[in-house]
Scaffold this motif. Sequence first.
Motif, PDB file in Angstrom:
ATOM      1  N   ARG A  40       0.868 -28.796 -20.291  1.00 49.51           N
ATOM      2  CA  ARG A  40       0.247 -27.885 -21.397  1.00 49.51           C
ATOM      3  C   ARG A  40      -1.233 -28.013 -21.054  1.00 49.51           C
ATOM      4  NH1 ARG A  40       0.849 -30.185 -26.360  1.00 49.51           N
ATOM      5  NH2 ARG A  40       1.611 -32.141 -25.468  1.00 49.51           N
ATOM      6  N   SER A  60       9.730 -22.681 -14.846  1.00 43.08           N
ATOM      7  CA  SER A  60       9.047 -21.372 -14.937  1.00 43.08           C
ATOM      8  C   SER A  60       7.599 -21.874 -15.485  1.00 43.08           C
ATOM      9  CB  SER A  60       9.915 -20.498 -16.009  1.00 43.08           C
ATOM     10  OG  SER A  60       9.962 -21.122 -17.096  1.00 43.08           O
ATOM     11  N   GLU A  61       6.776 -20.789 -15.571  1.00 37.20           N
ATOM     12  CA  GLU A  61       5.392 -20.965 -16.114  1.00 37.20           C
ATOM     13  C   GLU A  61       5.313 -19.925 -17.100  1.00 37.20           C
ATOM     14  OE1 GLU A  61       0.882 -21.471 -14.318  1.00 37.20           O
ATOM     15  OE2 GLU A  61       2.637 -20.519 -13.041  1.00 37.20           O
ATOM     16  N   THR A  62       4.558 -20.270 -18.203  1.00 40.94           N
ATOM     17  CA  THR A  62       4.223 -19.442 -19.181  1.00 40.94           C
ATOM     18  C   THR A  62       2.615 -19.444 -19.016  1.00 40.94           C
ATOM     19  OG1 THR A  62       5.880 -20.085 -20.803  1.00 40.94           O
ATOM     20  CG2 THR A  62       4.189 -18.936 -21.865  1.00 40.94           C
ATOM     21  N   ILE A  64      -0.607 -17.559 -21.078  1.00 41.69           N
ATOM     22  CA  ILE A  64      -0.993 -16.661 -22.245  1.00 41.69           C
ATOM     23  C   ILE A  64      -2.486 -16.532 -21.949  1.00 41.69           C
ATOM     24  CG2 ILE A  64      -1.269 -16.435 -24.738  1.00 41.69           C
ATOM     25  CD1 ILE A  64       1.677 -16.413 -23.862  1.00 41.69           C
ATOM     26  N   GLU A  72      -1.935 -11.143 -13.069  1.00 41.79           N
ATOM     27  CA  GLU A  72      -0.907 -12.071 -12.538  1.00 41.79           C
ATOM     28  C   GLU A  72      -0.219 -11.281 -11.317  1.00 41.79           C
ATOM     29  OE1 GLU A  72       0.824 -15.794 -11.915  1.00 41.79           O
ATOM     30  OE2 GLU A  72      -0.382 -15.259 -13.913  1.00 41.79           O
ATOM     31  N   GLY A 114       0.488 -12.084 -22.395  1.00 42.60           N
ATOM     32  CA  GLY A 114       0.708 -12.944 -21.675  1.00 42.60           C
ATOM     33  C   GLY A 114       2.059 -12.710 -20.747  1.00 42.60           C
ATOM     34  N   GLN A 116       5.565 -14.690 -18.389  1.00 47.42           N
ATOM     35  CA  GLN A 116       6.581 -15.616 -18.011  1.00 47.42           C
ATOM     36  C   GLN A 116       6.667 -15.504 -16.698  1.00 47.42           C
ATOM     37  OE1 GLN A 116       7.512 -18.046 -20.186  1.00 47.42           O
ATOM     38  NE2 GLN A 116       8.951 -19.151 -19.009  1.00 47.42           N
ATOM     39  N   GLU A 135      -1.631 -22.519 -20.182  1.00 47.51           N
ATOM     40  CA  GLU A 135      -0.507 -22.499 -19.282  1.00 47.51           C
ATOM     41  C   GLU A 135       0.385 -23.669 -19.812  1.00 47.51           C
ATOM     42  OE1 GLU A 135      -1.267 -22.929 -15.053  1.00 47.51           O
ATOM     43  OE2 GLU A 135      -3.346 -22.344 -15.357  1.00 47.51           O
ATOM     44  N   LYS A 137       4.104 -25.473 -18.462  1.00 46.52           N
ATOM     45  CA  LYS A 137       5.306 -25.709 -17.706  1.00 46.52           C
ATOM     46  C   LYS A 137       6.203 -26.799 -18.091  1.00 46.52           C
ATOM     47  CE  LYS A 137       2.628 -24.610 -13.546  1.00 46.52           C
ATOM     48  NZ  LYS A 137       1.197 -25.063 -14.169  1.00 46.52           N
ATOM     49  N   ASP A 138       7.625 -26.967 -17.568  1.00 44.51           N
ATOM     50  CA  ASP A 138       8.510 -27.932 -18.133  1.00 44.51           C
ATOM     51  C   ASP A 138       8.223 -29.328 -17.650  1.00 44.51           C
ATOM     52  OD1 ASP A 138       9.741 -26.077 -19.756  1.00 44.51           O
ATOM     53  OD2 ASP A 138      11.133 -25.482 -18.160  1.00 44.51           O
TER      54      ASP A 138
END
Length: 143
Positions: A40, A60-62, A64, A72, A114, A116, A135, A137-138
């Motif tokens: 984060r 995946s990548e969020t 915003i 992007e 944003g 995904q 940003e 990511k998991d």
Amino acid sequence: MEVQLINQELLSELHEKARENERLRMNYDLRTTPEDTSQRMLNVLEPGTRVPIHRHLKTSETVICIEGCMDEVFYEEIQGDADKPAHNGEKALDESAFVEVARHRLCPREQKYGIQVPKGAWHSIEVFEPSAIFEAKDTAYGA
């Protein structure tokens, strides 16, 4: 209790550091403990920053967009030179072996907030004005 505010003062400080950085960007880690295995972060980006084509194989990548304007950009690998690898799995080694297939504007003024980014999608960005993104990511950085 320590609270981290995300406000114009913080973003201005990060933009100043980004302008001084040869990469023209600056990350700000939002994780609160070493045990936090997510990613984060705030990422401030100046026009001219260069983000190589890359992908994330495990998450995946969020993204915003908090301020500014950027695209992007998504790519697909094309048939390249068999003797010259196009990538090392997650990073493009030969960007000429990739072709742009989609572009999406992120710009809060235009109500485009944003995106995904799907796991495994080749992508990069093009920054048109000083921008700040969140940003997530998991997985831990580098995992």
